[in-house]
Design a protein around this motif. Sequence first.
Motif, PDB file in Angstrom:
ATOM      1  N   GLN A  68       4.420  -5.742   0.458  1.00 43.68           N
ATOM      2  CA  GLN A  68       3.122  -5.398  -0.113  1.00 43.68           C
ATOM      3  C   GLN A  68       3.154  -5.648  -1.613  1.00 43.68           C
ATOM      4  N   SER A  69       2.164  -6.359  -2.114  1.00 44.14           N
ATOM      5  CA  SER A  69       2.038  -6.567  -3.556  1.00 44.14           C
ATOM      6  C   SER A  69       1.139  -5.489  -4.141  1.00 44.14           C
ATOM      7  N   ILE A  70       1.578  -4.907  -5.254  1.00 41.54           N
ATOM      8  CA  ILE A  70       0.908  -3.760  -5.873  1.00 41.54           C
ATOM      9  C   ILE A  70       0.397  -4.171  -7.247  1.00 41.54           C
ATOM     10  N   ASN A  71      -0.870  -3.879  -7.516  1.00 40.19           N
ATOM     11  CA  ASN A  71      -1.486  -4.226  -8.796  1.00 40.19           C
ATOM     12  C   ASN A  71      -1.172  -3.155  -9.840  1.00 40.19           C
ATOM     13  N   LEU A  72       0.111  -3.064 -10.183  1.00 38.62           N
ATOM     14  CA  LEU A  72       0.586  -2.083 -11.164  1.00 38.62           C
ATOM     15  C   LEU A  72       1.818  -2.670 -11.837  1.00 38.62           C
ATOM     16  N   VAL A  73       1.905  -2.554 -13.142  1.00 33.86           N
ATOM     17  CA  VAL A  73       3.110  -2.986 -13.849  1.00 33.86           C
ATOM     18  C   VAL A  73       4.160  -1.887 -13.724  1.00 33.86           C
ATOM     19  N   LEU A  74       5.291  -2.218 -13.115  1.00 30.85           N
ATOM     20  CA  LEU A  74       6.351  -1.224 -12.938  1.00 30.85           C
ATOM     21  C   LEU A  74       7.671  -1.938 -12.746  1.00 30.85           C
ATOM     22  N   GLU A  75       8.714  -1.443 -13.409  1.00 30.11           N
ATOM     23  CA  GLU A  75      10.068  -1.980 -13.257  1.00 30.11           C
ATOM     24  C   GLU A  75      10.944  -0.956 -12.542  1.00 30.11           C
TER      25      GLU A  75
END
Length: 347
Positions: A143-150
Amino acid sequence: MNNFYLPAEWYPQDAVLMTWPHAATDWQPLLEKVEPAFINIAKAITDRQKLIINCHNENLQQHIKAIFKQANIKLEQVNFVLTASNDTWARDHGPITLVNHEGKIKCLNFIFNGWGNKFEASLDNQLNLALFQQLKLTEQQQQSINLVLEGGGIESDGQGHLLTTSKCLLNPNRNPALTKQDIETQLCSLFASKKVLWLDSGDLIGDDTDAHIDTLCRFAPNNSLVYVRCDDENDAHFAELAEMEKELQALRTLDNQTFNLIPLPWPSAKFNQDGDRLPATYANYLIINQAVLVPTYQDKADETALRQIQLAYPEHEVIAIDCLAVIEQFGSLHCLTMQLPKGVLPA
C-alpha cells in the motif's frame, strides 16, 4: 478495522534490506573505506536469515557477488533487486511492514523526500515499487501512503506504543499541512498503535534527519527503553540529552507504568577530515533473528555499550560492527538497514 499492526523489531524476520553504495552516491570517495562495514553487516545477517540488496545496476551486482565470495558469504542467502538509487539509507527509503495474527503482511510505501528535501531522493522514493514488483508481492500485500515518513523516525514495541520525536515528525519540511493531532491520528490508524510517545528533546550534531528516534532511544522487551546518555558536562549534547532523560522518566505505558530505562554510554567526539562532528550513537543498532548488530566506533565506550545492549536483549547474541567509516556520511548501522518481518518472502 485494521488488524495489521507494526511489530517490534525483535519480531521474527524473513530478511533485511540494504541498498549498496556505489560511485554515483555521496559514498564515492569513501567506497573502499566503507565497504568492509557493509560486508560485515551482510555476513552477520546472512548467517541467520536472508538479505535483500538493492543494486544500482548489473555491474554493481556482479561486484557484490565477487566480494561476497571472498568473504565466504552464502550467495543463496542473498536476493538482488536491480534498481537505480541515490543513496544507501534503507531504513528511511525502505518499506515499513505490518503484520497480523494470521501471519499475513502489508508493506507500506511512504513518501521519502530526502529528510525534508535536503538531498536528491527521487530514485530512492521509487525503490519500494521496484522491490515489491521484483519480490512479486500481491496488491493486497502493499500500500502506498500519501505521507512523508522515514522508518528511522518511529519505534514500535508491538504492544501498542509508538515512540517518536517532535523535531522530526512535526518539522514543516515533512508534512506542513498536518497538525500534531493529525499526524498522531494517522500513525495510530496506520500502525494500530494505541499511544504515541513524543520526545521533544534530544538530537545529535551532524544528524541530517532532524532527530530520528533511532539515533536516540529504542524499545526493548518488557517495557524497556534503551537510550543515549551524555555524562560529559562539557559536551554540546549534555543539556539536551539530560532533558530527554527527564522526558523518558516521565513517560507512562498504556497501563500507566514507568518504562524500564537502560542507558547507553557516550562515545568520545568523532570528526571527519573537514572537522565536522559525526553523529556517533550506540542506539543505532539492528535487531535480527537471535542477534543484535551494534555499531562501534573504536572507542573506549564500545564495550560498555555492548554490555548494556546485552542487558536489554538477553536472549540475543550481541555482535559488534565497526561503523567508524559509516558515520562519515552522518548515519550508522540501523540507518543502512530495514528488517522485513516473517511473511514477506514466499515460504
